[in-house]
Scaffold this motif. Structure first.
Motif, PDB file in Angstrom:
ATOM      1  N   HIS A 232       4.249  85.634  90.134  1.00  0.00           N
ATOM      2  CA  HIS A 232       4.501  86.101  88.638  1.00  0.00           C
ATOM      3  C   HIS A 232       5.147  84.220  87.647  1.00  0.00           C
ATOM      4  O   HIS A 232       4.963  84.210  86.845  1.00  0.00           O
ATOM      5  CB  HIS A 232       5.708  86.851  88.066  1.00  0.00           C
ATOM      6  CG  HIS A 232       5.690  87.169  86.424  1.00  0.00           C
ATOM      7  ND1 HIS A 232       4.087  87.235  85.594  1.00  0.00           N
ATOM      8  CD2 HIS A 232       6.757  86.835  85.760  1.00  0.00           C
ATOM      9  CE1 HIS A 232       4.622  86.491  84.406  1.00  0.00           C
ATOM     10  NE2 HIS A 232       6.366  86.955  84.300  1.00  0.00           N
ATOM     11  N   HIS A 233       6.668  84.235  88.710  1.00  0.00           N
ATOM     12  CA  HIS A 233       7.673  82.900  88.355  1.00  0.00           C
ATOM     13  C   HIS A 233       6.130  81.420  88.034  1.00  0.00           C
ATOM     14  O   HIS A 233       6.149  80.813  87.231  1.00  0.00           O
ATOM     15  CB  HIS A 233       8.851  83.091  88.849  1.00  0.00           C
ATOM     16  CG  HIS A 233       9.749  83.841  88.365  1.00  0.00           C
ATOM     17  ND1 HIS A 233       9.618  84.268  87.176  1.00  0.00           N
ATOM     18  CD2 HIS A 233      10.731  84.721  89.249  1.00  0.00           C
ATOM     19  CE1 HIS A 233      10.963  84.874  87.266  1.00  0.00           C
ATOM     20  NE2 HIS A 233      11.536  85.496  88.607  1.00  0.00           N
ATOM     21  N   PHE A 234       5.624  81.630  89.521  1.00  0.00           N
ATOM     22  CA  PHE A 234       4.452  81.098  89.979  1.00  0.00           C
ATOM     23  C   PHE A 234       3.865  80.278  88.362  1.00  0.00           C
ATOM     24  O   PHE A 234       3.069  79.908  88.357  1.00  0.00           O
ATOM     25  CB  PHE A 234       4.407  80.854  90.450  1.00  0.00           C
ATOM     26  CG  PHE A 234       4.867  79.946  91.772  1.00  0.00           C
ATOM     27  CD1 PHE A 234       5.236  78.543  92.282  1.00  0.00           C
ATOM     28  CD2 PHE A 234       5.621  80.497  92.700  1.00  0.00           C
ATOM     29  CE1 PHE A 234       6.066  77.946  92.690  1.00  0.00           C
ATOM     30  CE2 PHE A 234       6.452  79.908  94.074  1.00  0.00           C
ATOM     31  CZ  PHE A 234       6.133  78.296  93.810  1.00  0.00           C
ATOM     32  N   LEU A 235       3.307  81.990  88.420  1.00  0.00           N
ATOM     33  CA  LEU A 235       2.201  81.572  87.484  1.00  0.00           C
ATOM     34  C   LEU A 235       2.389  81.542  85.984  1.00  0.00           C
ATOM     35  O   LEU A 235       1.385  81.046  85.287  1.00  0.00           O
ATOM     36  CB  LEU A 235       1.585  83.067  87.268  1.00  0.00           C
ATOM     37  CG  LEU A 235       1.059  83.698  88.413  1.00  0.00           C
ATOM     38  CD1 LEU A 235      -0.484  84.514  88.151  1.00  0.00           C
ATOM     39  CD2 LEU A 235      -0.185  82.748  89.014  1.00  0.00           C
ATOM     40  N   THR A 236       3.592  81.665  85.717  1.00  0.00           N
ATOM     41  CA  THR A 236       3.986  81.342  84.066  1.00  0.00           C
ATOM     42  C   THR A 236       3.994  79.784  84.520  1.00  0.00           C
ATOM     43  O   THR A 236       4.528  79.388  83.387  1.00  0.00           O
ATOM     44  CB  THR A 236       5.260  81.865  84.480  1.00  0.00           C
ATOM     45  OG1 THR A 236       5.551  83.422  84.409  1.00  0.00           O
ATOM     46  CG2 THR A 236       6.562  81.584  82.638  1.00  0.00           C
ATOM     47  N   LEU A 237       4.851  79.062  85.395  1.00  0.00           N
ATOM     48  CA  LEU A 237       5.396  77.875  85.413  1.00  0.00           C
ATOM     49  C   LEU A 237       4.047  76.547  85.241  1.00  0.00           C
ATOM     50  O   LEU A 237       4.089  76.052  84.718  1.00  0.00           O
ATOM     51  CB  LEU A 237       6.056  77.814  86.732  1.00  0.00           C
ATOM     52  CG  LEU A 237       6.514  76.579  86.823  1.00  0.00           C
ATOM     53  CD1 LEU A 237       8.026  75.739  86.007  1.00  0.00           C
ATOM     54  CD2 LEU A 237       7.634  75.865  88.514  1.00  0.00           C
ATOM     55  N   ILE A 238       3.085  77.423  85.862  1.00  0.00           N
ATOM     56  CA  ILE A 238       2.061  76.990  85.486  1.00  0.00           C
ATOM     57  C   ILE A 238       1.721  76.520  84.860  1.00  0.00           C
ATOM     58  O   ILE A 238       0.558  75.977  84.466  1.00  0.00           O
ATOM     59  CB  ILE A 238       1.069  76.940  87.327  1.00  0.00           C
ATOM     60  CG1 ILE A 238       1.950  76.679  88.708  1.00  0.00           C
ATOM     61  CG2 ILE A 238      -0.363  76.079  86.945  1.00  0.00           C
ATOM     62  CD1 ILE A 238       0.945  77.535  90.135  1.00  0.00           C
ATOM     63  N   HIS A 239       0.752  78.090  84.253  1.00  0.00           N
ATOM     64  CA  HIS A 239       0.115  78.158  83.153  1.00  0.00           C
ATOM     65  C   HIS A 239       1.089  78.439  81.639  1.00  0.00           C
ATOM     66  O   HIS A 239      -0.006  78.275  80.586  1.00  0.00           O
ATOM     67  CB  HIS A 239      -0.914  79.951  83.540  1.00  0.00           C
ATOM     68  CG  HIS A 239      -1.875  79.216  84.915  1.00  0.00           C
ATOM     69  ND1 HIS A 239      -2.833  78.591  84.920  1.00  0.00           N
ATOM     70  CD2 HIS A 239      -1.573  79.817  86.001  1.00  0.00           C
ATOM     71  CE1 HIS A 239      -3.212  78.998  85.627  1.00  0.00           C
ATOM     72  NE2 HIS A 239      -2.397  79.751  86.729  1.00  0.00           N
TER      73      HIS A 239
ATOM     74  N   LEU B  57       9.261  71.418  77.897  1.00  0.00           N
ATOM     75  CA  LEU B  57       9.853  71.282  78.421  1.00  0.00           C
ATOM     76  C   LEU B  57      11.483  72.176  78.890  1.00  0.00           C
ATOM     77  O   LEU B  57      11.894  72.748  80.043  1.00  0.00           O
ATOM     78  CB  LEU B  57      11.430  69.936  77.821  1.00  0.00           C
ATOM     79  CG  LEU B  57      12.486  69.702  79.278  1.00  0.00           C
ATOM     80  CD1 LEU B  57      11.335  68.448  80.139  1.00  0.00           C
ATOM     81  CD2 LEU B  57      12.756  68.191  78.315  1.00  0.00           C
ATOM     82  N   ILE B  58      11.685  73.142  77.998  1.00  0.00           N
ATOM     83  CA  ILE B  58      13.008  74.019  77.342  1.00  0.00           C
ATOM     84  C   ILE B  58      12.399  75.421  78.562  1.00  0.00           C
ATOM     85  O   ILE B  58      12.588  76.166  79.313  1.00  0.00           O
ATOM     86  CB  ILE B  58      12.746  74.461  76.567  1.00  0.00           C
ATOM     87  CG1 ILE B  58      13.451  73.307  75.794  1.00  0.00           C
ATOM     88  CG2 ILE B  58      14.400  76.085  76.603  1.00  0.00           C
ATOM     89  CD1 ILE B  58      14.137  73.880  73.795  1.00  0.00           C
ATOM     90  N   SER B  59      11.140  75.713  78.479  1.00  0.00           N
ATOM     91  CA  SER B  59      10.346  76.341  79.165  1.00  0.00           C
ATOM     92  C   SER B  59      10.109  76.683  80.988  1.00  0.00           C
ATOM     93  O   SER B  59      10.057  77.636  80.943  1.00  0.00           O
ATOM     94  CB  SER B  59       8.729  77.293  78.283  1.00  0.00           C
ATOM     95  OG  SER B  59       7.961  75.810  78.206  1.00  0.00           O
ATOM     96  N   VAL B  60      10.074  75.089  80.664  1.00  0.00           N
ATOM     97  CA  VAL B  60       9.686  74.757  82.212  1.00  0.00           C
ATOM     98  C   VAL B  60      11.519  74.943  83.093  1.00  0.00           C
ATOM     99  O   VAL B  60      11.134  75.374  83.837  1.00  0.00           O
ATOM    100  CB  VAL B  60       9.650  73.357  82.413  1.00  0.00           C
ATOM    101  CG1 VAL B  60       9.540  72.875  83.678  1.00  0.00           C
ATOM    102  CG2 VAL B  60       7.328  72.966  82.046  1.00  0.00           C
TER     103      VAL B  60
END
Length: 213
Positions: A48-55, A60-63
């Motif tokens: 889930h973290h990977f999907l959130t990070l990619i999509h 910048l704050i969210s990354v």
């Protein structure tokens, strides 16, 4: 060759059984099922973290936030995995030190060095340290193969005096423990229990007088 190897392994197994036995704890199955479920949950969370990070991380704050959560969860997952490995096969072990002489001759026993550390005679009363040392010295073990060292970091004269007196008492206490197969080898525990039936009144008084001098 293989026959001799099999005989050696059988002999080793037999000796090990003489010294200890173990049984699996009832919680083994539960721990393993829980580990599988928890592992799936961790993998799902990381995915889930990977999907959130990619999509979904567009700023910048969210990354930074998502990356921080991912790293922290990876660290926690690693910590959990390293501790869970000890819970996948928990056992209850029973040891039989009295059978040691059936496996090894006393001359083949390894030498043992035991260190007792103390620092403050007021927080660690010398009588407690002395009782610890005497109980260790009275182990059912070849006397020439066991060495007990006391490290007094505080350099207290009170502790030194206590051990000088304990050395006198040890001349009576250690032979008594070995001759009568005493299990409560700590003097304080022994005299506070009802296990000193083997001592007659004269011997008890002699030991008490030696201790009080």
């Amino acid at each position: 060759m293989s026959k001799a190897k099999g005989e050696r392994e059988s002999s080793t197994t037999k000796m090990g059984t003489l010294l200890h036995t173990y049984n699996h704890m009832p919680c083994t199955t539960f721990n393993r099922v829980f580990a599988i479920i928890y592992t799936c949950a961790i993998l799902t969370l990381i995915y889930h973290h990977f999907l959130t990070l990619i999509h979904h991380s567009t700023t910048l704050i969210s990354v930074i936030t998502t990356t921080s959560l991912l790293i922290s969860d990876l660290i926690l997952a690693f910590m959990w995995a390293t501790t869970t490995s000890f819970r996948l096969r928990p056992i209850l072990r029973q040891v039989y030190p009295e059978n040691l002489e059936k496996v090894l001759d006393k001359n083949d026993f390894p030498a043992i060095d035991i260190f007792i550390c103390t620092a403050d005679p007021y927080k660690e009363p010398p009588i407690n340290v002395v009782n610890t040392a005497l109980s260790l010295m009275a182990y059912d073990y070849p006397p020439e193969k066991i060495s007990v060292y006391v490290s007094d970091d505080g350099g207290s004269e009170l502790t030194l005096f206590a051990f000088m007196e304990a050395a006198k008492f040890a001349e009576i206490w250690l032979p008594f423990c070995r001759d009568n197969n005493i299990m409560d080898r700590c003097p304080e525990a022994y005299f506070n229990s009802n296990n000193h039936g083997k001592l007659d009144e004269l011997e008890i008084e002699e030991i008490k007088v030696t201790t009080s001098k």
